[in-house]
Design a protein around this motif. Structure first.
Motif, PDB file in Angstrom:
ATOM      1  N   PRO A 257       0.825  -1.210   0.000  1.00 47.00           N
ATOM      2  CA  PRO A 257       0.000   0.000   0.000  1.00 47.00           C
ATOM      3  C   PRO A 257       0.868   1.272   0.000  1.00 47.00           C
ATOM      4  CG  PRO A 257      -0.823  -1.573   1.597  1.00 47.00           C
ATOM      5  CD  PRO A 257       0.453  -2.148   1.066  1.00 47.00           C
ATOM      6  N   ARG A 258       2.015   1.211   0.676  1.00 47.14           N
ATOM      7  CA  ARG A 258       2.866   2.409   0.721  1.00 47.14           C
ATOM      8  C   ARG A 258       3.379   2.790  -0.668  1.00 47.14           C
ATOM      9  NH1 ARG A 258       4.199   3.368   6.150  1.00 47.14           N
ATOM     10  NH2 ARG A 258       3.638   1.578   7.431  1.00 47.14           N
ATOM     11  N   ILE A 259       3.800   1.784  -1.464  1.00 49.96           N
ATOM     12  CA  ILE A 259       4.313   2.067  -2.813  1.00 49.96           C
ATOM     13  C   ILE A 259       3.161   2.409  -3.761  1.00 49.96           C
ATOM     14  CG2 ILE A 259       5.493   1.038  -4.814  1.00 49.96           C
ATOM     15  CD1 ILE A 259       7.401   1.895  -2.552  1.00 49.96           C
ATOM     16  N   LYS A 260       2.022   1.736  -3.569  1.00 49.51           N
ATOM     17  CA  LYS A 260       0.848   2.060  -4.402  1.00 49.51           C
ATOM     18  C   LYS A 260       0.470   3.522  -4.242  1.00 49.51           C
ATOM     19  CE  LYS A 260      -1.544  -2.368  -4.711  1.00 49.51           C
ATOM     20  NZ  LYS A 260      -2.490  -3.173  -3.935  1.00 49.51           N
ATOM     21  N   GLU A 261       0.507   3.987  -2.995  1.00 52.06           N
ATOM     22  CA  GLU A 261       0.140   5.378  -2.726  1.00 52.06           C
ATOM     23  C   GLU A 261       1.124   6.341  -3.389  1.00 52.06           C
ATOM     24  OE1 GLU A 261      -0.399   6.316   1.484  1.00 52.06           O
ATOM     25  OE2 GLU A 261      -0.346   8.455   0.931  1.00 52.06           O
ATOM     26  N   ILE A 262       2.410   6.002  -3.324  1.00 50.25           N
ATOM     27  CA  ILE A 262       3.419   6.849  -3.970  1.00 50.25           C
ATOM     28  C   ILE A 262       3.157   6.914  -5.480  1.00 50.25           C
ATOM     29  CG2 ILE A 262       5.872   6.887  -4.632  1.00 50.25           C
ATOM     30  CD1 ILE A 262       6.540   6.052  -1.749  1.00 50.25           C
ATOM     31  N   LYS A 263       2.857   5.749  -6.077  1.00 50.16           N
ATOM     32  CA  LYS A 263       2.601   5.718  -7.526  1.00 50.16           C
ATOM     33  C   LYS A 263       1.371   6.561  -7.876  1.00 50.16           C
ATOM     34  CE  LYS A 263       4.642   1.159  -8.392  1.00 50.16           C
ATOM     35  NZ  LYS A 263       4.345  -0.282  -8.506  1.00 50.16           N
TER      36      LYS A 263
ATOM     37  N   ASN B  60       0.202   9.107  -6.155  1.00 51.93           N
ATOM     38  CA  ASN B  60       0.544  10.518  -5.986  1.00 51.93           C
ATOM     39  C   ASN B  60       1.327  11.039  -7.190  1.00 51.93           C
ATOM     40  OD1 ASN B  60      -0.740  10.617  -3.552  1.00 51.93           O
ATOM     41  ND2 ASN B  60       1.104  10.533  -2.311  1.00 51.93           N
ATOM     42  N   ILE B  61       2.242  10.202  -7.696  1.00 55.47           N
ATOM     43  CA  ILE B  61       3.019  10.615  -8.866  1.00 55.47           C
ATOM     44  C   ILE B  61       2.065  10.815 -10.052  1.00 55.47           C
ATOM     45  CG2 ILE B  61       4.733   9.867 -10.569  1.00 55.47           C
ATOM     46  CD1 ILE B  61       6.236   8.432  -8.284  1.00 55.47           C
ATOM     47  N   ALA B  62       1.174   9.824 -10.261  1.00 56.79           N
ATOM     48  CA  ALA B  62       0.248   9.895 -11.397  1.00 56.79           C
ATOM     49  C   ALA B  62      -0.670  11.111 -11.294  1.00 56.79           C
ATOM     50  CB  ALA B  62      -0.586   8.614 -11.466  1.00 56.79           C
TER      51      ALA B  62
ATOM     52  N   GLN C 172      19.557  -0.747   1.157  1.00 61.32           N
ATOM     53  CA  GLN C 172      19.850  -0.670  -0.276  1.00 61.32           C
ATOM     54  C   GLN C 172      19.172  -1.814  -1.033  1.00 61.32           C
ATOM     55  OE1 GLN C 172      21.435   2.068  -1.557  1.00 61.32           O
ATOM     56  NE2 GLN C 172      20.609   1.226  -3.461  1.00 61.32           N
ATOM     57  N   GLU C 173      19.192  -3.030  -0.432  1.00 62.42           N
ATOM     58  CA  GLU C 173      18.520  -4.162  -1.098  1.00 62.42           C
ATOM     59  C   GLU C 173      17.015  -3.910  -1.214  1.00 62.42           C
ATOM     60  OE1 GLU C 173      19.794  -8.168   0.429  1.00 62.42           O
ATOM     61  OE2 GLU C 173      21.264  -6.896   1.427  1.00 62.42           O
ATOM     62  N   ILE C 174      16.447  -3.292  -0.186  1.00 65.04           N
ATOM     63  CA  ILE C 174      15.003  -2.994  -0.243  1.00 65.04           C
ATOM     64  C   ILE C 174      14.733  -1.969  -1.348  1.00 65.04           C
ATOM     65  CG2 ILE C 174      13.007  -2.092   1.049  1.00 65.04           C
ATOM     66  CD1 ILE C 174      13.964  -4.722   2.225  1.00 65.04           C
ATOM     67  N   ILE C 175      15.607  -0.968  -1.463  1.00 68.63           N
ATOM     68  CA  ILE C 175      15.449   0.046  -2.530  1.00 68.63           C
ATOM     69  C   ILE C 175      15.564  -0.625  -3.896  1.00 68.63           C
ATOM     70  CG2 ILE C 175      16.565   2.035  -3.645  1.00 68.63           C
ATOM     71  CD1 ILE C 175      17.482   2.830  -0.712  1.00 68.63           C
ATOM     72  N   ASP C 176      16.618  -1.443  -4.074  1.00 69.01           N
ATOM     73  CA  ASP C 176      16.890  -2.062  -5.384  1.00 69.01           C
ATOM     74  C   ASP C 176      15.783  -3.025  -5.812  1.00 69.01           C
ATOM     75  OD1 ASP C 176      19.228  -0.673  -5.348  1.00 69.01           O
ATOM     76  OD2 ASP C 176      20.493  -2.375  -4.770  1.00 69.01           O
ATOM     77  N   HIS C 177      15.062  -3.541  -4.839  1.00 75.71           N
ATOM     78  CA  HIS C 177      14.013  -4.520  -5.111  1.00 75.71           C
ATOM     79  C   HIS C 177      12.818  -3.888  -5.838  1.00 75.71           C
ATOM     80  CE1 HIS C 177      13.017  -8.649  -4.104  1.00 75.71           C
ATOM     81  NE2 HIS C 177      11.763  -8.279  -4.019  1.00 75.71           N
ATOM     82  N   HIS C 178      12.679  -2.559  -5.731  1.00 74.66           N
ATOM     83  CA  HIS C 178      11.536  -1.909  -6.379  1.00 74.66           C
ATOM     84  C   HIS C 178      11.773  -1.779  -7.873  1.00 74.66           C
ATOM     85  CE1 HIS C 178      10.612  -0.895  -2.192  1.00 74.66           C
ATOM     86  NE2 HIS C 178       9.372  -1.014  -2.631  1.00 74.66           N
ATOM     87  N   LEU C 179      10.791  -2.246  -8.649  1.00 77.48           N
ATOM     88  CA  LEU C 179      10.978  -2.305 -10.093  1.00 77.48           C
ATOM     89  C   LEU C 179      10.299  -1.118 -10.762  1.00 77.48           C
ATOM     90  CD1 LEU C 179      10.113  -6.072 -10.442  1.00 77.48           C
ATOM     91  CD2 LEU C 179      12.385  -5.033 -10.389  1.00 77.48           C
ATOM     92  N   PRO C 180      10.826  -0.701 -11.949  1.00 74.05           N
ATOM     93  CA  PRO C 180      10.179   0.390 -12.671  1.00 74.05           C
ATOM     94  C   PRO C 180       8.714   0.079 -12.947  1.00 74.05           C
ATOM     95  CG  PRO C 180      12.271  -0.196 -13.674  1.00 74.05           C
ATOM     96  CD  PRO C 180      12.012  -1.210 -12.614  1.00 74.05           C
ATOM     97  N   VAL C 181       7.909   1.113 -12.938  1.00 74.49           N
ATOM     98  CA  VAL C 181       6.460   0.932 -13.146  1.00 74.49           C
ATOM     99  C   VAL C 181       6.199   0.451 -14.564  1.00 74.49           C
ATOM    100  CG1 VAL C 181       4.220   2.074 -13.081  1.00 74.49           C
ATOM    101  CG2 VAL C 181       6.063   2.820 -11.555  1.00 74.49           C
TER     102      VAL C 181
END
Ligand code: NAP
Length: 272
Positions: A158-164, A166-168, A263-272
């Motif tokens: 939900p945290r990343i969904k919300e960021i996406k 907000n960006i959109a 850093q591993e948690i950051i790298d794990h996020h994939l481009p939309v």
């Protein structure tokens, strides 16, 4: 082979469902849902409303070896439900794994906290978690595991969904520049829980990254990973000084291959 029976309370939620998916191929896994009817036809799922239903009936029907509690909902009702869980644990061989939170230490802002530090919270949410933890600590140690978890990220969180979103929608993204945190994601968290269950571990575990990062830096780096976006940031200062909200592992370390870094948690996020 006799498979362990596992019941996940809140298995329709973000964390509970990630745990369900990780465990269901290896154990006889059951889950509860409350409002999310998409689980209604799934035979492994039962409906449970912690404000209305008696958890005892579900427990006596499923007879789990392990209960994993990953619920949200009305706070007094959560306390009452966990009271009943303790009574059930006392008269059976069942163990309880409780998803707690780094917020049990949110009154200590000047340093990170470790497994055996005294808990103290200024928030209603942190105090709820402390109350349930304290009930668990009165039981024999081999009956319970307290899993303190920091903010959970991951592509479907939900945290990343919300960021996406907000960006959109070109809406500002809140960051806390002087908040220092540790973090995790759904994949790593559920692998860690799987390991604890396999090894029959009980006690207190801090299931977050072994290192720390500033909230603002973390969110900005995750967004860089999501793509070439330039959102507006709303920098929220709650205090003038740096403030820690971090539960770090020290006494109960997991094997190296299961530990994780920011850093591993950051790298794990994939481009939309
Ligand atoms: N997400 C994080 O970053 C994070 C960090 C630290 C700790 N935690 C802890 O992890 C646990 C799960 O959090 P989550 O983020 O996965 O939350 P979530 O996605 O909102 O899931 C909550 C679960 O509780 C169920 N539920 C809600 N109200 C209920 C009620 N009245 N009766 C019975 N069940 C009810 C929901 O069922 P329905 O969806 O079917 O309504 C869902 O299965 C919580 O205890 C939380 O404190 C989460």
């Amino acid at each position: 082979m006799d498979k362990k029976k596992i019941l996940i309370l809140g298995a329709s939620g973000f964390v509970g469902n990630a745990i369900y998916k990780e465990l269901c191929s290896y154990f006889d896994t059951y889950g509860t849902y409350y409002s999310n009817r998409s689980f209604a036809k799934n035979k492994q799922f039962v409906r449970y409303d912690l404000e209305e239903d008696d958890i005892f009936q579900i427990l006596e029907h499923i007879k789990p070896d392990i209960i994993i509690s990953s619920l949200r909902g009305n706070f007094p009702a959560q306390i009452q439900a966990h009271h009943h869980l303790m009574e059930y644990l006392m008269k059976t061989k069942t163990k309880l794994y409780f998803i707690s939170s780094a917020n049990v230490f949110d009154a200590y802002s000047k340093f990170p906290s470790y497994e055996h530090d005294k808990t103290l919270s200024l928030s209603v949410y942190g105090r709820l978690k402390i109350k349930i933890e304290n009930m668990m600590m009165r039981l024999p140690k081999e009956k319970t595991a307290i899993l303190r978890v920091p903010m959970v990220f991951g592509n479907t969180s939900p945290r990343i969904k919300e960021i996406k979103e907000n960006i959109a929608n070109k809406e500002p993204i809140e960051v806390f520049p002087n908040l220092i945190i540790n973090v995790t994601n759904d994949d790593r968290l559920t692998q860690q829980i799987h390991y604890l269950i396999n090894r029959n571990k009980t006690g207190i575990y801090h299931l977050g990254s072994s290192d720390l990062i500033q909230h603002e830096e973390f969110i900005k780096e995750v967004i860089e990973h999501l793509g070439n976006y330039h959102p507006i940031y709303k920098r929220v200062y709650t205090t003038n000084e740096d403030r820690y909200l971090a539960a770090l592992p020290k006494a109960n370390m997991l094997p190296k291959n299961l530990r994780v870094s920011c850093q591993e948690i950051i790298d794990h996020h994939l481009p939309v």
